[in-house]
Design a protein around this motif. Structure first.
Motif, short mmCIF file in Angstrom:
data_model
loop_
_atom_site.label_atom_id
_atom_site.label_comp_id
_atom_site.label_asym_id
_atom_site.label_seq_id
_atom_site.Cartn_x
_atom_site.Cartn_y
_atom_site.Cartn_z
N ASN A 209 -7.11 6.13 -0.95
CA ASN A 209 -5.90 6.00 -1.77
C ASN A 209 -5.47 4.54 -1.84
O ASN A 209 -5.65 3.77 -0.89
N ILE B 295 -8.88 2.27 -2.49
CA ILE B 295 -9.71 2.18 -3.69
C ILE B 295 -10.22 0.75 -3.88
O ILE B 295 -11.31 0.54 -4.43
N ALA C 287 -14.06 0.10 -4.65
CA ALA C 287 -14.49 -0.54 -5.89
C ALA C 287 -15.16 -1.89 -5.66
O ALA C 287 -15.95 -2.34 -6.48
N PHE D 126 -10.01 10.44 -4.56
CA PHE D 126 -9.72 9.05 -4.89
C PHE D 126 -8.42 9.00 -5.69
O PHE D 126 -8.29 9.72 -6.69
N SER D 127 -7.48 8.16 -5.29
CA SER D 127 -6.19 8.13 -5.97
C SER D 127 -5.52 6.77 -5.87
O SER D 127 -5.80 5.98 -4.95
N LEU D 128 -4.62 6.53 -6.83
CA LEU D 128 -3.75 5.36 -6.83
C LEU D 128 -2.32 5.87 -6.93
O LEU D 128 -1.88 6.31 -7.98
N LEU E 68 -11.47 -2.44 -9.68
CA LEU E 68 -11.63 -1.10 -10.25
C LEU E 68 -12.08 -1.17 -11.71
O LEU E 68 -12.99 -0.43 -12.13
N ALA F 3 -15.12 11.12 -9.90
CA ALA F 3 -15.33 9.70 -9.65
C ALA F 3 -16.77 9.29 -9.93
O ALA F 3 -17.04 8.18 -10.40
N LEU G 116 -17.05 5.22 -10.48
CA LEU G 116 -16.46 4.70 -9.24
C LEU G 116 -17.36 5.02 -8.05
O LEU G 116 -17.44 4.24 -7.09
#
Length: 260
Positions: A113, A117, A121, A134-136, A152, A176, A181
């Protein structure tokens, strides 16, 4: 290797035949990113630049990296300090993973997160367990993944990076993979890593270093984006309202839109 004699508190390091395994290890903080973690990873990468052909970056089984250390931010806020961690060392750490004279491999299990990431990336290859996510989440607190985005976008393109940023929702390893990613995922990610290392260990360090240097010369986007990324990061983390929201979340578990 000299690296093996060094004492670290936030990472674990082991080496075999030119491959260095670096595990982020802050289980008490869900592998959140603090100054010590950045410094220790930077020290390990300095040794890897001279000694390693392949660097494997790993996290914990349940969480690869959860992003910024909110508890550390809360502590600064309660001490009356708003401006926090200098973003440049972390950006440079990711740039070294992307451009350093070794093959960087992210082995992702569990949750990646926010700043996690960035680590993903930045790496040359990303291998994931098929239950990884996978998160933002930054915009939930008025922040944005300012330093993550150059890395990213380089991997997924602007549209996918924009989607992850605006929705704040986690995506699966399979999604992803479709977006670029992740490069490969399996239920047994340890075996997936083993299969890749069988081939990667055949590469010579001089050849890898020469290729990585050339690749960085072909694409200078990370260097070009750095000033804007650092400025944007400092702006959002220097906003007292944003920091107050984070401190409240740590104290109460309540998101900014939830009433007291």
């Amino acid at each position: 290797m000299g690296l093996m004699s060094r004492h670290y508190e936030s990472i674990k390091v082991r080496a075999e035949d030119g491959i260095v395994f670096v595990q982020m290890h802050r289980p008490q903080a869900n592998n959140a990113i603090d100054d010590r973690l950045i410094a220790e990873l930077g020290d390990a990468l300095s040794a890897c630049e001279a000694q390693a052909t392949v660097v494997v970056l790993e996290g914990l089984p349940e969480v690869f990296c959860s992003g910024a250390d909110f508890d550390e931010i809360r502590g600064r806020f309660e001490r009356g300090t708003i401006q926090g961690q200098d973003p440049e060392p972390l950006y440079e750490l990711w740039r070294r993973l992307a451009c350093g004279p070794f093959v960087s491999v992210a082995h992702v299990r569990g949750r990646a997160n926010a700043g996690g990431i960035g680590f993903v990336a930045a790496c040359d290859l990303v291998l994931a367990e098929d239950v990884a996510s996978f998160s933002l989440s930054e915009l939930l607190f008025g922040l944005m993944p300012a330093c993550v985005l150059p890395f990213l976008i380089r991997r997924t393109g602007i549209a996918r990076a924009n989607y992850l940023t605006l929705t704040t929702q986690p995506v699966s390893a399979r999604q992803a993979l479709d977006w670029g990613l992740v490069d490969a995922c399996e239920a047994d990610s340890a075996n997936l890593l083993r299969k890749h290392l069988l081939r990667l260990r055949r590469l010579g360090k001089d050849g890898v270093a020469r290729y990585k240097r050339y690749a960085a010369e072909l694409d200078d986007s990370l260097a070009a984006a750095k000033p804007k990324a650092l400025a944007a990061n400092r702006e959002v983390f220097g906003d007292a309202d944003n920091v107050a929201k984070i401190a409240r979340f740590v104290r109460s578990g309540k998101f900014p839109w939830e009433a007291d």
